[in-house]
Design a protein around this motif. Sequence first.
Motif, PDB file in Angstrom:
ATOM      1  N   VAL A  77      -5.344   7.030  -7.692  1.00 46.02           N
ATOM      2  CA  VAL A  77      -4.695   7.611  -6.514  1.00 46.02           C
ATOM      3  C   VAL A  77      -3.189   7.656  -6.770  1.00 46.02           C
ATOM      4  O   VAL A  77      -2.511   6.628  -6.733  1.00 46.02           O
ATOM      5  N   VAL A  78      -2.681   8.853  -7.020  1.00 48.05           N
ATOM      6  CA  VAL A  78      -1.263   9.018  -7.352  1.00 48.05           C
ATOM      7  C   VAL A  78      -0.708  10.246  -6.628  1.00 48.05           C
ATOM      8  O   VAL A  78      -1.436  11.009  -5.998  1.00 48.05           O
ATOM      9  N   GLY A  79       0.598  10.417  -6.740  1.00 45.88           N
ATOM     10  CA  GLY A  79       1.238  11.624  -6.221  1.00 45.88           C
ATOM     11  C   GLY A  79       1.247  11.725  -4.715  1.00 45.88           C
ATOM     12  O   GLY A  79       1.396  10.733  -3.997  1.00 45.88           O
ATOM     13  N   GLU A  80       1.054  12.961  -4.219  1.00 40.57           N
ATOM     14  CA  GLU A  80       1.181  13.237  -2.791  1.00 40.57           C
ATOM     15  C   GLU A  80       0.136  12.494  -1.962  1.00 40.57           C
ATOM     16  O   GLU A  80       0.430  12.044  -0.851  1.00 40.57           O
ATOM     17  N   VAL A  81      -1.086  12.394  -2.480  1.00 38.94           N
ATOM     18  CA  VAL A  81      -2.109  11.718  -1.694  1.00 38.94           C
ATOM     19  C   VAL A  81      -1.786  10.234  -1.543  1.00 38.94           C
ATOM     20  O   VAL A  81      -2.027   9.630  -0.495  1.00 38.94           O
ATOM     21  N   ALA A  82      -1.194   9.624  -2.585  1.00 38.11           N
ATOM     22  CA  ALA A  82      -0.794   8.220  -2.481  1.00 38.11           C
ATOM     23  C   ALA A  82       0.303   8.064  -1.437  1.00 38.11           C
ATOM     24  O   ALA A  82       0.306   7.109  -0.655  1.00 38.11           O
ATOM     25  N   GLU A  83       1.236   9.026  -1.397  1.00 41.87           N
ATOM     26  CA  GLU A  83       2.288   8.982  -0.387  1.00 41.87           C
ATOM     27  C   GLU A  83       1.707   9.138   1.011  1.00 41.87           C
ATOM     28  O   GLU A  83       2.127   8.474   1.955  1.00 41.87           O
ATOM     29  N   ALA A  84       0.714  10.047   1.136  1.00 43.09           N
ATOM     30  CA  ALA A  84       0.088  10.268   2.438  1.00 43.09           C
ATOM     31  C   ALA A  84      -0.649   9.025   2.910  1.00 43.09           C
ATOM     32  O   ALA A  84      -0.605   8.676   4.094  1.00 43.09           O
ATOM     33  N   MET A  85      -1.331   8.334   2.002  1.00 48.92           N
ATOM     34  CA  MET A  85      -2.068   7.129   2.371  1.00 48.92           C
ATOM     35  C   MET A  85      -1.131   5.986   2.741  1.00 48.92           C
ATOM     36  O   MET A  85      -1.457   5.164   3.590  1.00 48.92           O
TER      37      MET A  85
END
Length: 388
Positions: A125-133
């Motif tokens: 889980v990296v990038g934008e989805v990690a930021e969203a989570m």
Amino acid sequence: MSKRTWKELEQGVENGCSPWACRRSEARRCRTTSLPVTEAMQRSLAALFAARCRPQRWESVEASTNMWEILRVFTHWLAALPEPPTDVDAIHAVWNAWKLGRTTRVGGYHQVTRMGALLIDDPQVVGEVAEAMGKRIPKPRAQETSYTNAEYDQIKTPARRVFRSASIRIEHNARHLEQWRAGVFTEGGRDWLIGEVLDGLARTGHVPCRPRGRGELQAVARYARALGGGSKQHTWQRLYLTRLEATSLGVLLMAEFGLNLSVIHTLPVPRASAGSGPDGHPTYRLELVKRKRGSGHHHETRNVTDLGSGSPGRLITQALTATRFAREGVEALSPGTNCLIIWRTGTPSRGAGVGAWFRLGIGENSASDWGQLAGVAVGSPFRAAGGR
């Protein structure tokens, strides 16, 4: 929690199963079905879950159990999608849909935030989805309102009826047991046989049984005849509260003292103050743990006196009387448990309790089921009591 228990929990999770559903055996086989996602997803989620099942991450059984329920909800939601993701690295495609469909209520808010906190530990889980989570989400206000006086009466009346009936039943059998131990009954007679069964029930938690097949047990015939039958109503319920009756006691404690479910669930056994009772009015000390308060304010004590029928202290006396056999049984199995509300189940298993038969406190499921079981359309009775 012991190191052995943590190790068994991890082993159960690695098998894709509920952490508390694994049998204590050499193979540690799981008793529940696997999560409804791909094998790759199961392995990823199991690794994330197991990594948190340690004293440094989750300090209580309750924390990991609650997370497990959220994980089950999440995986069932994934399985219902037209094209479910096959592993954690593909969850980014559906995360916003999960988030938008859940955050309008407090329960959904917890599902999203806790699931995100779990998934973000995965290196996939990296990038934008990690930021969203990891992004903070405003917590919605609870939509429940306080009870009206009519609703309060609707709740207290059946709770009082159910618990009173249980108290009378247990006290009647307790007197019979006392008479048997005092040698009042003629040996071999029906009353003597009932007393013998009650003595064993008080010491072991169950009546004398024989194998029935498929792992089931059946009360020995001569004892069943003396008891009037071999059903739970005729056997173990003579000395122990059921889940419904224990929850009814919790409802009365909520109504009398304004306690919430989490406090009632872990309420220690109240102790009579030293020197109290000579005038017939014992005073009990309630030790309350309120985890939602700020640091340093979790603990509160109250003194309540049993001044007779209808007084707050009388409810404590009744609670102590109705649970005494269960508490003695749990104390023998696990000394120092010190929990007031203990009930017996008719389905032995490894759960949030002690041994195969005894359960501690009142869980969310019991609270949710109480209205239906008691014949009252209120859902969970443990809501704000401002309408009293």
